[in-house]
Design an enzyme around this catalytic site. Structure first.
Site, PDB file in Angstrom:
ATOM      1  N   GLY A 150       0.809  -1.211   0.000  1.00 16.79           N
ATOM      2  CA  GLY A 150       0.000   0.000   0.000  1.00 16.79           C
ATOM      3  C   GLY A 150       0.841   1.259   0.000  1.00 16.79           C
ATOM      4  O   GLY A 150       0.297   2.358   0.057  1.00 16.79           O
ATOM      5  N   CYS A 151       2.147   1.107  -0.061  1.00 18.28           N
ATOM      6  CA  CYS A 151       3.047   2.254  -0.124  1.00 18.28           C
ATOM      7  C   CYS A 151       3.588   2.380  -1.546  1.00 18.28           C
ATOM      8  O   CYS A 151       3.890   1.375  -2.182  1.00 18.28           O
ATOM      9  CB  CYS A 151       4.221   2.078   0.841  1.00 18.28           C
ATOM     10  SG  CYS A 151       3.757   2.027   2.574  1.00 18.28           S
ATOM     11  N   ALA A 152       3.726   3.606  -2.024  1.00 24.69           N
ATOM     12  CA  ALA A 152       4.267   3.827  -3.365  1.00 24.69           C
ATOM     13  C   ALA A 152       5.744   3.443  -3.415  1.00 24.69           C
ATOM     14  O   ALA A 152       6.219   2.907  -4.410  1.00 24.69           O
ATOM     15  CB  ALA A 152       4.078   5.277  -3.783  1.00 24.69           C
ATOM     16  N   SER A 153       6.463   3.707  -2.347  1.00 25.53           N
ATOM     17  CA  SER A 153       7.864   3.310  -2.274  1.00 25.53           C
ATOM     18  C   SER A 153       7.955   1.998  -1.497  1.00 25.53           C
ATOM     19  O   SER A 153       6.974   1.522  -0.944  1.00 25.53           O
ATOM     20  CB  SER A 153       8.691   4.401  -1.598  1.00 25.53           C
ATOM     21  OG  SER A 153       8.137   4.746  -0.361  1.00 25.53           O
TER      22      SER A 153
END
Length: 136
Positions: free
Chosen positions: A49-52
């Site tokens: 759920g994190c872009a990075s």
């Protein structure tokens, strides 16, 4: 219900007048955090759920919660460090009771993070809460 380390961050933020200074503070806070051992950067510690890329590795010692973490993005690494200050050292039974969004709101982070970063922070908080719930 924030830890003393998080209260120190809140105090520091009160002296920083603009968001650029606060942003640099968060980045520097992340740079100062001990690096996470690469052996712990495995699928089970990865936060979805994190872009990075973000990894969180928890531990509970005598009922006290802590975690190490890392990210490949400097600002996100700083946010991991802020969350460590919020949660590390708390009794594991108290971790789920922390209103992290409200606490982070005291720093003004809610107003200055992109939607993707805000979603990533929520994903990190959810993982921390799930991990602590399993440990109780």
């Amino acid at each position: 219900m924030a830890s003393a380390a998080f209260e120190d961050i809140v105090e520091d933020f009160e002296f920083l007048e603009d968001w650029e200074d606060r942003y640099r503070y968060v980045i520097d806070f992340g740079k100062a955090m001990e690096p996470m051992d690469d052996a712990l950067k495995v699928p089970s510690t990865k936060v979805h759920g994190c872009a990075s890329q973000v990894w969180l590795h928890p531990s509970v010692d005598q009922g006290i919660f802590s975690f190490t973490g890392d990210s490949d993005a400097m600002i996100v690494r700083g946010l991991v460090a802020v969350l460590r200050a919020l949660y590390n050292g708390l009794p594991v039974v108290d971790v789920g009771q922390v209103d992290a969004q409200s606490e982070l709101g005291r720093l003004g982070l809610n107003d200055h993070l992109s939607a993707q970063r805000s979603n990533g922070v929520r994903s990190m908080i959810e993982k921390i809460r799930a991990i602590s719930a399993e440990a109780v």
